[in-house]
Design a protein around this motif. Structure first.
Motif, PDB file in Angstrom:
ATOM      1  N   LEU A 141       0.842  -1.188   0.000  1.00 20.09           N
ATOM      2  CA  LEU A 141       0.000   0.000   0.000  1.00 20.09           C
ATOM      3  C   LEU A 141       0.884   1.248   0.000  1.00 20.09           C
ATOM      4  CD1 LEU A 141      -3.063   0.626   2.183  1.00 20.09           C
ATOM      5  CD2 LEU A 141      -1.241   2.264   2.219  1.00 20.09           C
ATOM      6  N   THR A 142       0.584   2.171  -0.873  1.00 15.74           N
ATOM      7  CA  THR A 142       1.314   3.429  -0.838  1.00 15.74           C
ATOM      8  C   THR A 142       0.319   4.567  -0.715  1.00 15.74           C
ATOM      9  OG1 THR A 142       1.288   3.478  -3.237  1.00 15.74           O
ATOM     10  CG2 THR A 142       3.308   2.714  -2.200  1.00 15.74           C
TER      11      THR A 142
ATOM     12  N   GLN B  47       4.457   8.081  -0.709  1.00 11.03           N
ATOM     13  CA  GLN B  47       5.228   6.838  -0.627  1.00 11.03           C
ATOM     14  C   GLN B  47       5.471   6.237  -2.005  1.00 11.03           C
ATOM     15  OE1 GLN B  47       2.486   5.121   2.542  1.00 11.03           O
ATOM     16  NE2 GLN B  47       4.281   3.835   2.750  1.00 11.03           N
ATOM     17  N   GLN B  48       6.596   5.564  -2.131  1.00 15.48           N
ATOM     18  CA  GLN B  48       6.889   4.849  -3.370  1.00 15.48           C
ATOM     19  C   GLN B  48       7.194   3.396  -3.022  1.00 15.48           C
ATOM     20  OE1 GLN B  48       9.795   7.115  -5.931  1.00 15.48           O
ATOM     21  NE2 GLN B  48      10.039   8.325  -4.083  1.00 15.48           N
ATOM     22  N   ALA B  49       6.588   2.501  -3.724  1.00 12.24           N
ATOM     23  CA  ALA B  49       6.907   1.092  -3.505  1.00 12.24           C
ATOM     24  C   ALA B  49       7.205   0.458  -4.851  1.00 12.24           C
ATOM     25  CB  ALA B  49       5.753   0.368  -2.833  1.00 12.24           C
ATOM     26  N   ASP B  50       8.311  -0.226  -4.920  1.00 11.64           N
ATOM     27  CA  ASP B  50       8.648  -0.985  -6.120  1.00 11.64           C
ATOM     28  C   ASP B  50       8.964  -2.367  -5.576  1.00 11.64           C
ATOM     29  OD1 ASP B  50      10.011  -0.107  -9.146  1.00 11.64           O
ATOM     30  OD2 ASP B  50      10.218  -2.122  -8.376  1.00 11.64           O
TER      31      ASP B  50
ATOM     32  N   ILE C 138      -2.090  -1.319  -3.703  1.00 14.74           N
ATOM     33  CA  ILE C 138      -3.114  -0.301  -3.421  1.00 14.74           C
ATOM     34  C   ILE C 138      -2.433   1.062  -3.409  1.00 14.74           C
ATOM     35  CG2 ILE C 138      -4.816   0.505  -1.739  1.00 14.74           C
ATOM     36  CD1 ILE C 138      -4.460  -2.505  -0.612  1.00 14.74           C
ATOM     37  N   SER C 139      -2.939   1.971  -4.200  1.00 12.77           N
ATOM     38  CA  SER C 139      -2.350   3.303  -4.204  1.00 12.77           C
ATOM     39  C   SER C 139      -3.389   4.323  -3.768  1.00 12.77           C
ATOM     40  CB  SER C 139      -1.886   3.697  -5.607  1.00 12.77           C
ATOM     41  OG  SER C 139      -1.242   2.618  -6.233  1.00 12.77           O
ATOM     42  N   ALA C 140      -2.971   5.196  -2.856  1.00  9.99           N
ATOM     43  CA  ALA C 140      -3.849   6.284  -2.411  1.00  9.99           C
ATOM     44  C   ALA C 140      -3.012   7.560  -2.385  1.00  9.99           C
ATOM     45  CB  ALA C 140      -4.403   5.973  -1.028  1.00  9.99           C
ATOM     46  N   GLY C 141      -3.641   8.674  -2.110  1.00  8.70           N
ATOM     47  CA  GLY C 141      -2.911   9.941  -2.041  1.00  8.70           C
ATOM     48  C   GLY C 141      -2.139  10.179  -3.318  1.00  8.70           C
ATOM     49  N   ARG C 142      -0.824  10.432  -3.176  1.00  9.92           N
ATOM     50  CA  ARG C 142       0.026  10.567  -4.349  1.00  9.92           C
ATOM     51  C   ARG C 142       0.981   9.382  -4.437  1.00  9.92           C
ATOM     52  NH1 ARG C 142       0.036  15.850  -6.240  1.00  9.92           N
ATOM     53  NH2 ARG C 142      -1.326  17.157  -5.011  1.00  9.92           N
ATOM     54  N   GLY C 143       0.596   8.299  -3.815  1.00  9.04           N
ATOM     55  CA  GLY C 143       1.458   7.128  -3.769  1.00  9.04           C
ATOM     56  C   GLY C 143       1.687   6.501  -5.138  1.00  9.04           C
ATOM     57  N   GLN C 144       2.880   5.961  -5.303  1.00 10.76           N
ATOM     58  CA  GLN C 144       3.236   5.277  -6.552  1.00 10.76           C
ATOM     59  C   GLN C 144       3.543   3.834  -6.204  1.00 10.76           C
ATOM     60  OE1 GLN C 144       3.132   6.417  -9.687  1.00 10.76           O
ATOM     61  NE2 GLN C 144       2.377   8.386  -8.938  1.00 10.76           N
TER      62      GLN C 144
ATOM     63  N   VAL D 226      -5.710   1.699   9.175  1.00 13.96           N
ATOM     64  CA  VAL D 226      -5.035   2.872   9.699  1.00 13.96           C
ATOM     65  C   VAL D 226      -4.227   3.573   8.608  1.00 13.96           C
ATOM     66  CG1 VAL D 226      -3.243   3.654  11.275  1.00 13.96           C
ATOM     67  CG2 VAL D 226      -4.939   2.012  12.054  1.00 13.96           C
ATOM     68  N   SER D 227      -3.526   2.784   7.815  1.00 13.73           N
ATOM     69  CA  SER D 227      -2.670   3.380   6.788  1.00 13.73           C
ATOM     70  C   SER D 227      -3.471   4.125   5.744  1.00 13.73           C
ATOM     71  CB  SER D 227      -1.841   2.310   6.087  1.00 13.73           C
ATOM     72  OG  SER D 227      -1.077   1.612   7.018  1.00 13.73           O
ATOM     73  N   LEU D 228      -4.720   3.718   5.604  1.00 11.75           N
ATOM     74  CA  LEU D 228      -5.541   4.344   4.577  1.00 11.75           C
ATOM     75  C   LEU D 228      -6.376   5.469   5.124  1.00 11.75           C
ATOM     76  CD1 LEU D 228      -6.936   1.461   2.476  1.00 11.75           C
ATOM     77  CD2 LEU D 228      -5.585   3.373   1.698  1.00 11.75           C
TER      78      LEU D 228
END
Lengths: 251, 483
Positions: free
Chosen positions: B336-337, B341-344, B365-371, B476-478
């Motif tokens: 989840l980002t 946050q960036q996740a690869d 799962i991407s939310a906000g400006r997460g990549q 919580v993270s979301l």
């Protein structure tokens, strides 16, 4: 139970409802009929608090409370239930789980204790039996891979479990063959009671052969243009909406 | 703004709960990295010469390497490796004989994190190794495990007490020169966990390591080594948190799993919740981790399950090398980002033996400006007759400022193999949320339910207790992210 006064609403910048007046008492079944684009589904959306609709004028009282000030989930808590025209799929969430979360949210809103898993299961099984709902449907993800008929039956099943005060059925007959429609109507009829009111939105009179209404209202261009008993539906079936519209024009 | 977007945003803006700092005196060495620092770490840990030599070999090799900028869709400013502390240990540093000797402040920290180190208080059969900054502070249920021949201790203790095992397997799956961060770890790793399950033993409880970074400007470089002999089975869990800090902290761990014998099985689960940085992307952990398992025995199995919700940047590809015939590799992931946050992340499945099979289920799962990027490799070598792979990569978008990317690399050199790949991208719809609200659920509960439904296939792979934890964590993270 429900009083709608001079209700106006628009979607985007288009006026859809243009002064609806309607009073629904408990125990009554009201059918709302009308051609495409007359505002039937908008009315359902406004009553349940869907975002896309903006109320510009008028008021709606539900058991004396101002409905329009409430969030959708609060309206659900107050006892308003909408059987969706297009029930939504929620992958990975079982019907059972969803329904329990729903029942408990509503109970919490009403200040009632939440049901534990065992009590909930008992309730669900009893309701499933009454409505002849296959139990395996409960274990499947919400509406995912359901046939049109299964989706509509699932709506009625949820309605039975939630025991709302006001049921709004939005084109519950659309997309159903005659057998599926009969099954759904049977479910709805089982839920008719003197403490519950229903608003049945439909295009066609055929549903009303099975769910017999106390009142029939004809909606056209955002207004109720004609109100009658169950006979009005038959009249519409025979002659269509045009004579009523034409009548309006001459008024 | 629509309510859907509002709820998504509220969901996304929830504060990080684990961001407190514990007031524990630590003994740290000066900032910076040099050969002397490597020697100092080794001396502090009273290591044998062979291990120091191995570290130095890694360090020297590392100095010739360049920090990777592997993928264009992950960006970050250069890391200053000289402005970082490579060893920090809570005082007192003497060997602890029992939990009574553990700093009460430390016990409190772990209690706060929901990790009780007090065996009496633990309701479930989970043995815990707690790693605070660089060192392991406590390992529970050790005696009970030892009765069955299971070794579960900190890495440092394993070096002292079971040097032959460490020497045999250290670097056997992730060699010292594997990649920039693994090489750095090989030079400066401080502690971590070690588990050894002897022939025929089914480890009776979940083994778990809880990693906590507390000290400032400190990197955490732990190493985990798990070895399973013939017919042995272990389920291992890993959890991680860190305080809120403005600066980025580096976490470069290495995990090596070795399913040595026929029919051996290792199940490795991670709930990664390092501090992700604030909503503007300030601070947070750089999580650059190398995780790899080798299925050497016939019919052996390694299964990775990960729930990644933390870190500013996550870069990791838990992998399986399927050497033994009929061996099985699995990878189940939820990443989840949110915010910036960036996740690869993804996996590599290398099919070497005959009839090897692998399954990949990835949920981003991407939310906000997460990549959020899934990057995975499936490689079927020439000798891997009848190898099978099934990959499924699903992405869920919350809002319209985030991104999801999928890069599957497939390389097949054996014509009798079967490789399948499925991918999907969906968006949480206003309709879904309204439907839930009409049934009485709040927008947040609706999003949390929809997201959990999306992740279901992965959560069911987690041990029960962890699955509950993971669901809560996702919520919580979301938080602050939907409507």
């Amino acid at each position: 139970m429900l009083t709608i006064r001079n209700l106006h609403a628009k979607v985007a910048d288009k006026d859809i409802l243009r002064g609806i007046n309607l009073t629904v008492k408990s125990g009554e079944v009201h059918a709302i009929m009308g051609p495409n684009g007359s505002g039937k589904s908008t009315l359902a959306g406004v009553l349940t608090g869907k975002d896309a609709f903006e109320v510009t004028e008028g008021e709606v009282l539900f058991e004396g409370k101002n409905l329009l000030d409430m969030k959708p989930e609060e309206r659900a808590g107050e006892g308003i239930f909408l059987a969706f025209q297009y029930p939504v799929e929620i992958p990975g969430v079982t019907n059972n789980y969803f329904l329990r979360a729903s029942v408990n949210s509503v109970r919490k809103y009403r200040g009632e204790p939440e049901l534990d898993a065992a009590a909930f299961l008992k309730l669900v099984k009893a309701k499933a039996k009454v409505l002849h709902m296959p139990e395996d449907l409960l274990k499947r993800a919400v509406n995912e891979g359901f046939s049109g008929g299964e989706k509509k039956r699932n709506e009625i099943f949820q309605m039975a479990v939630l025991e709302p005060k006001l049921c709004i059925l939005d084109e519950t007959d659309s997309g159903l063959d005659i057998d599926a429609m009969k099954a759904v109507a049977e479910g709805v009829n089982a839920l008719r009671s003197k403490d519950r009111a229903m608003i049945v939105i439909t295009h066609y009179q055929r549903l009303l052969d099975h769910i017999v209404p106390d009142f029939v209202h004809v909606l056209s261009e955002g207004r109720i243009v004609k109100t009658g008993g169950k006979g009005l539906a038959l009249e519409l079936e025979a002659h269509g909406y045009d004579p009523i519209k034409a009548g309006m024009a001459t008024v | 703004m629509t309510t859907a977007t509002q709820t998504i945003e509220q969901f996304a803006n929830k504060e990080y709960e684990w961001g407190f700092v514990s007031d524990i005196e630590a003994e740290a060495i000066p900032k910076g990295l040099s050969e002397d620092v490597v020697r100092l770490i080794s001396t502090k840990k009273k290591e044998p010469q062979w291990l120091l030599d191995w570290r130095l070999k890694a360090y020297r090799y590392w100095t010739t390497m360049e920090e990777p900028r592997w993928w264009p869709n992950v960006t970050f400013p250069p890391v200053d490796y000289q402005n970082m502390i490579y060893y920090s240990a809570p005082k007192p540093k003497k060997q602890l004989k029992s939990l009574d000797e553990v700093d009460p402040e430390m016990l409190k920290t772990f209690e706060k994190l929901g990790i009780s180190l007090d065996e009496q208080k633990r309701l479930t059969g989970v043995a815990v190794d707690a790693v605070f900054d660089s060192v392991s502070v406590a390992t529970t249920f050790r005696g009970k495990l030892a009765e069955m021949g299971v070794i579960f201790c900190s890495f440092s203790e394993a070096v002292q007490n079971h040097p032959e095992l460490v020497k045999k397997y250290l670097g056997s799956v992730v060699p010292y020169n594997d990649n920039y961060f693994a090489t750095l770890n090989s030079a400066v790793f401080s502690d971590g966990s070690f588990a050894y399950i002897p022939k025929g033993v089914r480890c009776p409880m979940e083994l778990s390591t809880y990693f906590r970074i507390n000290a400032k400007e400190t990197g955490q470089f732990e190493r985990t080594l798990i070895v399973c002999e013939e017919g042995a089975y272990v389920s291992y869990l890993e959890g991680c948190t860190a305080p809120i800090r403005d600066e980025n902290q580096l976490h470069a761990a290495v995990v090596e799993l070795v399913s040595v014998g026929e029919g051996s099985q290792i199940k490795y689960s991670t709930v990664q919740n390092w501090y992700p940085g604030d909503k503007d992307g300030k601070g947070g952990i750089y999580n650059f981790v190398t995780k790899r398992g080798a299925c050497r025995g016939r019919n052996s199995k390694i299964s990775w399950t990960q729930v990644e919700t933390g870190s500013a940047i996550t870069w990791k590809y838990p992998s399986c090398i399927l050497i033994g015939d009929d061996s099985v590799g699995e990878f189940y992931s939820v990443a989840l980002t949110n915010h910036k946050q960036q996740a690869d992340t993804g996996t590599k499945m290398i099919h070497v033996g005959k009839n090897t099979s692998s399954t990949i289920v990835s949920k981003g799962i991407s939310a906000g400006r997460g990549q959020n990027t899934y990057r995975g490799q499936v490689k079927v070598l020439k000798g891997a007759e009848n190898a099978r792979n099934y990959s499924q990569c699903d992405s869920l978008l919350l809002g319209d400022k985030c991104g999801a990317h999928t890069f599957p690399y497939i390389e097949v050199k054996n014509t009798s193999s079967t490789v399948e790949h499925e991918a999907s991208t969906s968006k949480i719809g206003e309709d879904q949320i309204f439907y839930c609200k009409q049934r009485g659920l709040s927008a947040e509960d609706a999003v949390s339910m929809i997201v959990n439904g999306f992740c279901k296939e992965v959560f069911k792979e987690l041990p029960m207790e962890f699955a509950v934890e993971a669901k809560k964590l996702l919520g919580v993270s979301l938080e602050g992210s939907v409507g």
